[in-house]
Design a protein around this motif. Structure first.
Motif, PDB file in Angstrom:
ATOM      1  N   UNK A 116       0.926  -1.224   0.252  1.00 29.56           N
ATOM      2  CA  UNK A 116       0.040   0.282   0.115  1.00 29.56           C
ATOM      3  C   UNK A 116       1.255   0.859  -0.160  1.00 29.56           C
ATOM      4  N   UNK A 117       0.624   2.141  -1.328  1.00 30.51           N
ATOM      5  CA  UNK A 117       0.673   3.992  -0.018  1.00 30.51           C
ATOM      6  C   UNK A 117      -0.316   4.417  -0.126  1.00 30.51           C
ATOM      7  N   UNK A 118      -0.267   5.432   0.762  1.00 30.08           N
ATOM      8  CA  UNK A 118      -0.857   6.140   1.548  1.00 30.08           C
ATOM      9  C   UNK A 118      -0.070   7.055   0.939  1.00 30.08           C
ATOM     10  N   UNK A 119      -0.508   7.786  -0.172  1.00 30.60           N
ATOM     11  CA  UNK A 119       0.417   9.442   0.102  1.00 30.60           C
ATOM     12  C   UNK A 119       0.225  10.440  -1.377  1.00 30.60           C
ATOM     13  N   UNK A 120       1.035  11.047  -1.399  1.00 24.91           N
ATOM     14  CA  UNK A 120       0.540  11.606  -3.129  1.00 24.91           C
ATOM     15  C   UNK A 120       1.233  13.313  -2.698  1.00 24.91           C
ATOM     16  N   UNK A 121       1.201  14.245  -3.862  1.00 19.21           N
ATOM     17  CA  UNK A 121       1.415  15.529  -3.582  1.00 19.21           C
ATOM     18  C   UNK A 121       1.272  16.075  -2.915  1.00 19.21           C
ATOM     19  N   UNK A 122       1.864  17.671  -2.395  1.00 22.98           N
ATOM     20  CA  UNK A 122       1.020  18.674  -2.149  1.00 22.98           C
ATOM     21  C   UNK A 122      -0.461  18.397  -2.989  1.00 22.98           C
ATOM     22  N   UNK A 123      -1.282  19.455  -1.961  1.00 25.05           N
ATOM     23  CA  UNK A 123      -1.237  19.804  -0.783  1.00 25.05           C
ATOM     24  C   UNK A 123      -1.732  17.576   0.165  1.00 25.05           C
ATOM     25  N   UNK A 124      -2.327  16.772  -0.569  1.00 24.54           N
ATOM     26  CA  UNK A 124      -2.515  15.750  -0.086  1.00 24.54           C
ATOM     27  C   UNK A 124      -1.514  14.879   0.915  1.00 24.54           C
ATOM     28  N   UNK A 125      -0.179  15.645   0.658  1.00 29.01           N
ATOM     29  CA  UNK A 125       1.266  15.225   1.859  1.00 29.01           C
ATOM     30  C   UNK A 125       2.293  15.986   1.565  1.00 29.01           C
ATOM     31  N   UNK A 126       3.046  16.425   2.822  1.00 26.69           N
ATOM     32  CA  UNK A 126       3.615  17.367   2.547  1.00 26.69           C
ATOM     33  C   UNK A 126       5.461  16.335   1.954  1.00 26.69           C
ATOM     34  N   UNK A 127       4.702  15.125   2.053  1.00 23.80           N
ATOM     35  CA  UNK A 127       6.230  14.694   1.308  1.00 23.80           C
ATOM     36  C   UNK A 127       6.076  12.983   0.364  1.00 23.80           C
TER      37      UNK A 127
END
Length: 501
Positions: free
Chosen positions: A445-456
């Motif tokens: 699983x990857x739970x992240x993404x480009x700004x503004x969904x995450x800071x990194x």
């Protein structure tokens, strides 16, 4: 932050609007300092424990959570009105996360051990590299997941697995639940041999900023609003010693329905969208805020009927309810938007009504910055497009999101490939013929993404690789084998995966 007398925190029932649960004292500057210093003292002990021992401690914490499930669910439901079924499942997800990271530790691949032998012919030295714990970590509890993204959630579980003590800042919306979970988990860790200070808890708005500023804290995990996350991110960067800040902020999670799927699966897609939009009263970071559908065909009308048939409960806090109502009022006045559907709501004090608006792709593109903004709650925008080829430019201009979804049939294959080629640069997870709500806890699983969904965007807050955030590399050059960590010794006594060469 100064030591002033502040009223204790109390949970407020979303059903009645009345205080519930025991009062929780607001942490003073001395309290924050004490918790951070205790974590710093625990760090050399906890990080030096063999991975197998840390894994056993995480398993013990998971068992303790499961054993206390009934008690924890009762406290949590009083503060959030999320219901026994949802909260019971979330406790299981939380204990499952702890066990996943115990598996990660037993596997050993997370240290990424690399051995490059010396080469006398070129003069290259013997170099061996692995990753080690960064130090004490501050974790900010989320509002919408009392267990899975809070005191014992994924940030905490992954940091503890990495060898980092954790100080959690409790969320004001569920202080009693935070105290109860901390008591259960800290007690289990202590009984399993963890040092004092390996898990601390502070409470109160000012405590959060003080925690980020504290020199003992070496990294931060955050789940919350874009404004709050950005303020803390800036604070972490402005320290005399800047530290990493891993924030999950806001996400509109675009969903594209391609023409053949819209025609063949009209009712299924409409019903699925309505369920995803209103799940948990829309209080998910993966809520499908933007739905792109063909301008010709029955899907938009089917969506209106499906959303109109929904009924939701209460939002978690009065502030969230008021913020939702303000955003809905602004969208009602927005140029180019036409109200498409309204659902129903129960009689709870913090209840809100699901809302959906419709606009053309051209209108959306003209006001993209204003319209492509997260509305936390059961509200969505249906954007109608004339042709799939017209979507590329607009999708490429969307703010970063945690997810992007595409509904397609075999007849949409070429268009689906083109849409995915654009979305993959704007999101962290691509969903095919499904809905973004629901994040599996697994190795991939990857739970992240480009700004503004995450800071990194490099990192995830869910899944096995969430541990990467709390590990930093160290290389050993020409060290005697007996002085190397076991992970880098010639005999590989732990039997972990390693690269040699």
């Amino acid at each position: 932050m100064t030591d002033t007398t502040t009223a204790p925190l109390r949970g407020i029932s979303p059903r009645t609007g009345e205080p519930v649960g025991d009062p929780v004292p607001v942490s003073t500057a001395r309290d924050v300092d004490a918790a951070a210093r205790a974590a710093a003292r625990a760090f050399p002990v906890w990080s030096a424990l063999p991975a197998a021992d840390r894994a056993a401690a995480l398993d013990a914490a998971a068992d303790a959570l499961d054993a206390a499930r009934e008690e924890l669910v009762a406290v949590a439901d009083a503060e959030t009105a999320l219901g026994e079924v949802r909260l019971t499942g979330e406790v299981g997800r939380t204990s499952g996360q702890l066990r996943l990271f115990a598996e990660v530790l037993r596997d050993g691949g997370h240290v990424q051990a690399v051995l490059t032998p010396a080469d006398p012919a070129t003069g290259r030295p013997d170099v061996r590299r692995m990753r080690q714990a960064i130090g004490p970590v501050a974790v900010f509890s989320a509002s919408n997941f009392l267990f899975a993204f809070s005191v014992a959630g994924g940030d905490t579980a992954s940091a503890l697995a990495a060898g980092c003590p954790v100080v959690v800042k409790a969320h004001e919306g569920h202080p009693a639940t935070s105290v109860a979970v901390a008591r259960v988990v800290a007690g289990a860790l202590r009984d399993a041999g963890a040092p004092d200070g390996v898990l601390g808890l502070v409470a109160g708005f000012e405590a959060g900023a003080a925690l980020v500023r504290h020199p003992a804290v070496k990294a931060v995990g955050f789940t919350g609003s874009q404004s709050g996350g950005r303020a803390l991110f800036d604070l972490a960067a402005a320290r005399p010693e800047p530290i990493p800040f891993y924030g999950e902020l806001g996400s509109v999670n675009p969903v594209v329905v391609l023409p053949d799927a819209a025609a063949r699966r009209t009712a299924e897609i409409a019903d699925g969208y309505a369920r995803s939009l209103t799940l948990g009263t829309g209080q998910f970071c993966t809520n499908p805020g933007l739905l792109f559908v063909p301008e010709d065909g029955p899907l938009a009308d089917a969506v209106a009927a499906a959303v109109g048939a929904t009924a939701t409960g209460a939002m978690l806090t009065a502030g969230m309810r008021d913020g939702y109502r303000a955003r809905v009022a602004a969208l009602d006045e927005a140029a180019g938007l036409v109200p498409l559907a309204s659902g129903g709501a129960n009689d709870d004090s913090f209840a809100v009504t699901p809302r959906v608006w419709r606009c053309s792709l051209a209108s959306f593109a003209d006001r993209l910055d204003a319209l492509a903004e997260e509305c936390f709650g059961p509200a969505g925008l249906v954007v109608t497009y004339p042709d799939p080829d017209a979507l590329a430019e607009v999708l490429a201009a969307l703010p970063g999101s945690l997810t992007g979804s595409v509904h397609a049939t075999a007849g949409d294959t070429a268009a689906a490939a083109r849409v995915a080629a654009v979305l993959r640069h704007r999101v962290g997870r691509l969903v095919h013929n499904g809905w973004p709500t629901g994040v599996a806890v697994c190795w991939a699983m990857h739970h992240g993404g480009p700004w503004p969904s995450t800071t990194t965007p490099l990192h995830t807050s869910v899944g096995a690789t969430a541990i990467d955030r709390w590990l930093v590399p160290v290389a050993y050059q020409d060290w005697p084998d007996e002085l190397l960590p076991p992970e880098l010794q010639d005999a590989n006594p732990l039997g972990i995966p390693r690269r040699v060469g």
